[in-house]
Design an enzyme around this catalytic site. Structure first.
Site, PDB file in Angstrom:
ATOM      1  N   HIS A  96      42.000  35.970  44.843  1.00 25.27           N
ATOM      2  CA  HIS A  96      41.063  36.071  45.701  1.00 25.27           C
ATOM      3  C   HIS A  96      39.712  35.857  45.249  1.00 25.27           C
ATOM      4  CE1 HIS A  96      39.484  37.687  49.655  1.00 25.27           C
ATOM      5  NE2 HIS A  96      38.286  38.074  48.773  1.00 25.27           N
ATOM      6  N   GLU A  97      39.291  36.709  44.143  1.00 24.47           N
ATOM      7  CA  GLU A  97      37.954  36.443  43.779  1.00 24.47           C
ATOM      8  C   GLU A  97      37.653  34.985  42.968  1.00 24.47           C
ATOM      9  OE1 GLU A  97      35.628  38.470  44.626  1.00 24.47           O
ATOM     10  OE2 GLU A  97      37.095  40.286  45.449  1.00 24.47           O
ATOM     11  N   HIS A 146      36.596  32.534  45.575  1.00 22.25           N
ATOM     12  CA  HIS A 146      35.196  32.635  45.773  1.00 22.25           C
ATOM     13  C   HIS A 146      34.208  32.001  44.798  1.00 22.25           C
ATOM     14  CE1 HIS A 146      34.831  35.506  49.072  1.00 22.25           C
ATOM     15  NE2 HIS A 146      35.562  36.504  48.229  1.00 22.25           N
TER      16      HIS A 146
END
Length: 600
Positions: free
Chosen positions: A501-502, A505
Site C-alpha cells: 500500500h505505502e 504512494h
C-alpha cells in the site's frame, strides 16, 4: 475508542503508458534465484556504503542530517525568502497583473521551498537526536505560522483575484492554480470585516496551538501495561522476546499501535485484550478536554466563514461539497450492509460464547475473533505464513512487480547521506529512456524516538515546466523489526499488504508529471490520494506476485504454495461487510436505531 486502530489511513495521476515488453521476461526474471541475487546485492551494497564518502544526490534539494542550529537557520532563510517574493507580488499594480509577475513567482517559490521546508520538518519524526527533534518542531511551528500569515494577506489576494478577471491567456493548469489560491485566501477569511478577521485569527491561533498540543501529548505518551507470559498467551515467541521486561519479569506492552494491534488480534486472554483496548483508548486523558475545545472552536470558525458547521467547511473542497451528502451516502451504504454484517457478527459472537462463556462482546474482541473464524474457515496458520516473507525478499519482489507494471528500474544509491545507518536511498529510472524518474528513502526499522506508524512523506515534489522536470523525492517510514534473535526480520501478511500500500504512494509520487508543485504527487485532491495505494494492494492476492515476493526464510527458493495463495484471496474477501461497517461506524454518529449492536 479504537478509531485510531481501525480507521483506514489516510493518500492518482496515471503513471504513464505501460511499457510494451516481452512478457516472457517476467517469467524469466521472477525465479527465486533472481530474487536471491537481488537480496544478496542489497546486503553487499549496504556493507559497501559504510566505507564510501557521502555524496550529493543529483536533482534532490532535500537536506538530511542537519544539526539543530542548521535547521533553525534554514527555517529563518525560508521565511525571509518567502516574504520577499510575496512582497514583490503584492506590489504589482492591479492593471499590470500577469502570469509572469503574479502566478509564476508564487508557483516557483513553492516548488523551490517545499523540499527545504520538509528538510526542516521531517527530522522531528525520525532524527535519533533529541535536540534535532526539538529544533525541527520549533522550525515547523515558525514556518507554519508564516505560511498561515501569507494565506491571509489581502494585498496578495487582490492581485491574484485581479488576474482571474483579466485571464491573461492562462493555461488550464494555471487557471486551476489561480482559482485554488483565491479559494484558499477566501477560506482564510480575507474578505471578512476587520472585527471578524480578528476573531478568525484568534480562533485559528487557538486551534493550531491546541492541535499541536494534542499531537505532542500523543507523541510524548510513554504509558504501558505489564503482563505475565500467561496473560499474553497466543502471541508469537518472537513478539514476546521483542518486548521489554520489568524488574519483576513481566512484559511491557507500550500503548502504541505497533504493539497494541498484535495483542488485540492474537492474544487468547480476553481480559488482556480488554485491558489493552481500554487503556489505549484512555491514554492521554488530557486530550479529551483539548478535543472538546477543538470541536467548539472549529464550529465557531466554520460559522464565521459562512458554513453551517465544520463538516460543511471541510467537505466544501471535496467531491461531496456538503456533509449532508456524505451522511446520506453513509446511511445508504450502511443499510445495504446490515444483513450480511449481522450474519458475520453473529459468527464471531457465537465463537466467543463457545470459548469464553456469557461474557459481553466488545469491539476489542472483533480483531481476535474475526481472525479465529477466518483461521477455522481457511485453515491458515499466519505464524507459518510469516516465515515466507523475509523483509528483503518482499521488498525485492515489490521492486520487480513495479518494474514490470510501470517500466521502472530501481537501484540503491551507494554512499548516499542518510540520517540513520538503517536508512536506504533508491533511484527509479525509466527502463526505456534510462532517464531518472525520482528517488525514495526507505526507513523501515523500528528504533527509539522514531515516528510509530507506517506512512509515506513527500520530501520533494515532481514538477514539469518548460520541458524541464524537478525530480520528486519520497520517504517511506515503517516500524518493522530488523532482526529477531539474530535472524532477518519476517513480515506478517497484513504487514506485507501495508508495505505494498505505502509503496503505491511512493510510485504515485515519483511518477508525477504535474505542471505545478501544488498539484503534484501526494498533494493532489484528497478524495483521490489513497486510490493508487489501494490498487497496489491487489497484487498481494495474485498467485504470480505472491510467489514473487515470498520464499521460506531458511530457503528462499521455496515460495508460498498456490493453494495458500488461493486461500489468501478468499480470506481477503471474508467479513468484508463487517469491515466496512466499522469504517462507517467511525465516520458517522452511531445511534441506537442501527440494527447492528456490539453489546448484548
Amino acid at each position: 475508542m479504537l478509531a485510531a486502530l481501525f480507521v483506514s489511513r489516510s493518500r492518482v495521476e496515471k503513471m504513464g503508458k505501460q511499457q510494451k515488453r516481452d512478457r516472457s521476461n517476467l517469467i524469466a526474471l521472477t525465479g527465486a534465484a533472481a530474487l536471491l541475487a537481488i537480496a544478496v546485492n542489497f546486503a553487499i551494497s549496504a556493507i559497501n556504503n559504510k566505507h564510501r564518502k557521502k555524496k550529493e544526490i543529483p536533482g534532490s534539494n532535500v537536506r538530511v542530517n542537519l544539526t539543530a542550529s542548521q535547521i533553525l537557520k534554514l527555517a529563518e532563510s525560508i521565511i525571509k525568502k518567502s516574504k520577499q517574493v510575496h512582497d514583490a507580488v503584492a506590489s504589482v499594480p492591479l492593471d499590470k497583473v500577469a502570469y509572469v509577475n503574479v502566478i509564476l513567482p508564487l508557483a516557483e517559490l513553492e516548488a523551490q521551498q517545499f523540499p527545504l521546508i520538509q528538510s526542516c520538518v521531517f527530522p522531528k519524526w525520525l532524527s535519533a537526536f533529541e535536540d534535532v527533534r526539538k529544533a525541527s518542531a520549533v522550525a515547523d511551528r515558525k514556518i507554519d505560522a508564516h505560511i498561515s500569515m501569507c494565506r491571509k494577506r489581502e494585498d496578495i489576494y487582490r492581485v491574484v483575484k485581479a488576474l482571474t478577471v483579466t485571464g491573461d491567456g492562462l493555461s488550464t493548469d494555471a487557471k486551476n492554480f489561480t482559482h485554488f489560491l483565491v479559494r484558499e485566501f477566501e477560506r482564510n477569511g480575507v474578505n471578512l470585516t476587520l472585527s471578524k478577521k480578528e476573531e478568525l485569527q484568534r480562533l485559528t491561533a487557538n486551534i493550531d496551538e491546541l492541535s499541536m498540543q494534542y499531537i505532542r501529548n500523543l507523541d510524548d505518551d510513554c504509558s504501558f501495561l505489564l503482563f505475565t507470559d500467561m496473560e499474553l498467551e497466543g502471541l508469537p515467541p518472537e513478539f514476546l522476546k521483542s518486548l521489554e521486561k520489568s524488574k519483576d519479569g513481566k512484559r511491557k506492552i507500550i500503548l502504541k499501535s505497533h504493539q497494541i494491534l498484535p495483542v488485540l488480534e492474537l492474544c487468547k486472554v480476553g481480559s488482556t485484550r480488554r485491558a489493552v483496548a481500554i487503556s489505549y483508548g484512555r491514554r492521554c486523558e488530557a486530550n479529551v478536554t483539548i478535543l472538546e475545545k477543538l470541536i467548539q472552536l472549529r464550529h465557531k470558525l466554520a460559522r464565521l466563514l459562512g458554513f453551517a458547521n465544520y463538516a460543511d467547511y471541510a467537505t466544501d473542497v471535496r467531491m461531496a461539497k456538503s456533509s449532508s451528502k456524505v451522511f446520506e451516502f453513509l446511511e445508504s451504504l450502511s443499510a445495504s450492509l446490515n444483513d450480511l454484517a449481522y450474519r458475520e457478527l453473529s459468527m464471531v459472537k457465537a465463537l466467543k460464547k463457545k470459548e469464553e462463556g456469557e461474557c459481553p462482546f466488545g469491539m476489542e474482541d472483533l480483531p481476535y475473533y474475526v481472525k479465529r473464524v477466518k483461521d477455522q474457515q481457511f485453515r491458515m496458520n499466519f505464524g507459518v505464513i510469516k516465515q515466507y516473507f523475509p523483509i528483503n525478499l518482499v521488498l525485492s519482489g515489490i521492486f520487480k512487480i513495479c518494474q514490470d507494471l510501470f517500466g521502472l528500474d530501481f537501484k540503491e544509491v551507494e554512499g548516499a547521506e542518510v540520517w540513520h545507518p538503517d536508512v536506504q536511498l533508491f533511484s527509479a529510472s525509466d527502463l526505456s529512456s534510462k532517464g531518472l524518474v525520482g528517488y525514495f528513502y526507505l526507513d523501515l526499522y523500528s528504533r527509539v524516538g522514531k515516528y510509530a506508524h507506517t506512512c509515506v512523506i513527500a520530501l520533494q515534489n515532481g514538477l514539469l515546466n518548460n520541458g524541464s522536470r524537478q525530480i520528486p523525492v519520497a520517504l517511506l517510514v515503517s516500524q518493522f523489526e530488523k532482526k529477531v534473535d539474530g535472524h532477518p526480520g519476517l513480515l506478517q501478511f497484513p504487514e506485507v499488504v501495508n508495505l505494498f500500500h505505502e509503496f503505491g504512494h511512493v510510485i504515485h509520487h515519483i511518477c508525477n508529471c504535474a505542471s505545478f508543485a501544488k498539484f503534484s504527487g501526494l498533494r493532489l485532491d484528497p478524495d483521490f490520494v489513497e486510490i493508487p495505494a489501494l490498487l497496489m494492494e491487489n497484487w498481494c492476492y495474485e498467485n504470480l506476485s505472491l510467489r514473487l515476493i515470498s520464499g521460506f526464510h531458511q530457503d528462499i527458493t521455496k515460495p508460498i504454495k498456490d493453494e495458500l495463495c488461493k486461500s489468501l484471496k478468499k480470506w481477503r474477501c471474508s467479513f468484508s461487510a463487517l469491515k466496512l461497517k466499522q469504517e462507517i461506524f467511525y465516520s458517522k454518529e452511531w445511534d441506537d436505531s442501527d440494527e447492528i449492536q456490539w453489546q448484548r
